[in-house]
Design a protein around this motif. Sequence first.
Motif, mmCIF file in Angstrom:
data_model
loop_
_atom_site.group_PDB
_atom_site.id
_atom_site.type_symbol
_atom_site.label_atom_id
_atom_site.label_comp_id
_atom_site.label_asym_id
_atom_site.label_seq_id
_atom_site.Cartn_x
_atom_site.Cartn_y
_atom_site.Cartn_z
ATOM 1 N N HIS A 117 0.807 -1.219 0.000
ATOM 2 C CA HIS A 117 0.000 0.000 0.000
ATOM 3 C C HIS A 117 0.844 1.274 0.000
ATOM 4 O O HIS A 117 0.510 2.228 -0.722
ATOM 5 C CB HIS A 117 -0.968 -0.002 1.179
ATOM 6 N N PRO A 118 1.932 1.357 0.771
ATOM 7 C CA PRO A 118 2.754 2.576 0.684
ATOM 8 C C PRO A 118 3.262 2.847 -0.733
ATOM 9 O O PRO A 118 3.343 4.008 -1.162
ATOM 10 C CB PRO A 118 3.904 2.294 1.657
ATOM 11 N N ASP A 119 3.592 1.780 -1.487
ATOM 12 C CA ASP A 119 4.030 1.961 -2.875
ATOM 13 C C ASP A 119 2.899 2.544 -3.721
ATOM 14 O O ASP A 119 3.131 3.398 -4.580
ATOM 15 C CB ASP A 119 4.464 0.622 -3.475
ATOM 16 N N VAL A 120 1.675 2.073 -3.490
ATOM 17 C CA VAL A 120 0.524 2.594 -4.228
ATOM 18 C C VAL A 120 0.352 4.081 -3.954
ATOM 19 O O VAL A 120 0.175 4.881 -4.886
ATOM 20 C CB VAL A 120 -0.760 1.823 -3.850
ATOM 21 N N TYR A 121 0.433 4.480 -2.693
ATOM 22 C CA TYR A 121 0.204 5.882 -2.353
ATOM 23 C C TYR A 121 1.327 6.772 -2.871
ATOM 24 O O TYR A 121 1.083 7.920 -3.279
ATOM 25 C CB TYR A 121 0.027 6.038 -0.842
ATOM 26 N N GLN A 168 0.067 6.326 6.258
ATOM 27 C CA GLN A 168 0.767 6.044 5.011
ATOM 28 C C GLN A 168 0.503 7.116 3.960
ATOM 29 O O GLN A 168 1.401 7.483 3.186
ATOM 30 C CB GLN A 168 0.351 4.668 4.483
ATOM 31 N N LEU A 169 -0.722 7.621 3.917
ATOM 32 C CA LEU A 169 -1.027 8.708 2.984
ATOM 33 C C LEU A 169 -0.208 9.956 3.315
ATOM 34 O O LEU A 169 0.354 10.596 2.418
ATOM 35 C CB LEU A 169 -2.523 9.021 3.020
ATOM 36 N N ARG A 170 -0.115 10.289 4.578
ATOM 37 C CA ARG A 170 0.688 11.456 4.971
ATOM 38 C C ARG A 170 2.158 11.240 4.620
ATOM 39 O O ARG A 170 2.830 12.150 4.113
ATOM 40 C CB ARG A 170 0.514 11.733 6.463
ATOM 41 N N ASP A 171 2.660 10.035 4.885
ATOM 42 C CA ASP A 171 4.053 9.738 4.573
ATOM 43 C C ASP A 171 4.340 9.829 3.076
ATOM 44 O O ASP A 171 5.461 10.152 2.661
ATOM 45 C CB ASP A 171 4.424 8.339 5.067
ATOM 46 N N ALA A 198 0.681 17.360 -1.187
ATOM 47 C CA ALA A 198 1.371 18.524 -0.663
ATOM 48 C C ALA A 198 2.099 19.250 -1.794
ATOM 49 O O ALA A 198 2.653 18.632 -2.703
ATOM 50 C CB ALA A 198 2.368 18.114 0.416
ATOM 51 N N THR A 199 2.092 20.552 -1.754
ATOM 52 C CA THR A 199 2.729 21.342 -2.806
ATOM 53 C C THR A 199 4.242 21.313 -2.718
ATOM 54 O O THR A 199 4.927 21.612 -3.689
ATOM 55 C CB THR A 199 2.267 22.807 -2.744
ATOM 56 N N ASP A 200 4.793 20.910 -1.554
ATOM 57 C CA ASP A 200 6.246 20.867 -1.401
ATOM 58 C C ASP A 200 6.770 19.444 -1.322
ATOM 59 O O ASP A 200 7.894 19.204 -0.891
ATOM 60 C CB ASP A 200 6.677 21.642 -0.143
ATOM 61 N N GLY A 201 5.928 18.419 -1.723
ATOM 62 C CA GLY A 201 6.382 17.031 -1.755
ATOM 63 C C GLY A 201 6.346 16.399 -0.397
ATOM 64 O O GLY A 201 6.061 17.037 0.608
ATOM 65 N N PRO A 202 6.639 15.056 -0.343
ATOM 66 C CA PRO A 202 6.606 14.333 0.929
ATOM 67 C C PRO A 202 7.622 14.871 1.913
ATOM 68 O O PRO A 202 8.672 15.350 1.511
ATOM 69 C CB PRO A 202 6.961 12.887 0.515
#
Length: 202
Positions: A117-121, A168-171, A198-202
């Motif tokens: 799932h983290p790869d998907v997000y 995971q979505l936030r990460d 996010a406009t500035d990336g993870p």
Amino acid sequence: MDRNAIRRAWEEISETYAERRDPSGSDADLLGRLRDELGPDPTVLDVGCGDGARTLANLPPGSIGLDISRRGLELARENVPESHLLQAEMRDLPVRDDSVDAITAYHAVFHVPRAAHPDVYREFARVLRPGGRLLMTLPRGRFETVRRGWMGGRMLFSAPGRDATLSQLRDAGFENLRTETVSDPLGSDAEFVFAERATDGP
């Protein structure tokens, strides 16, 4: 179940799933709210589009439907002929970086093993433009099982739990997460999450 087994499972049940889903309901109404947040002529990617009647048909004309099942996409071509369709797996989207204004993923991600799932997000965040929107089903529990007899076949259901999914979505680089519980197409209810890249990336 691996990717090929999941693909074969969807090939077998695509028609039954399409017949049993109610194309109306309050989870479809969320798509109108998503459209209201987008600018003119948005590029929208519907991940796990299936036959297209539930989500793709309610998205802006020319939206992209992506599914692992060729039979699902054949049905989508009949239901939403103006759409662009791709056969692919959501862990490896054949879409350019920063090229999509919004992604919808209704009842889709929990058919991928939860370890992925983290790869998907991260893929979702990669193809979304900064500030792009995500609307997806939020799994409530923690589970990993193959349901035999589901829609007359067998299917993987896998999720790490609600809070883990939000984390995971936030990460992956999503922010401004907000959730809502609505009725789903199989007659019960489900929780959904709206999020922004996010406009500035993870």
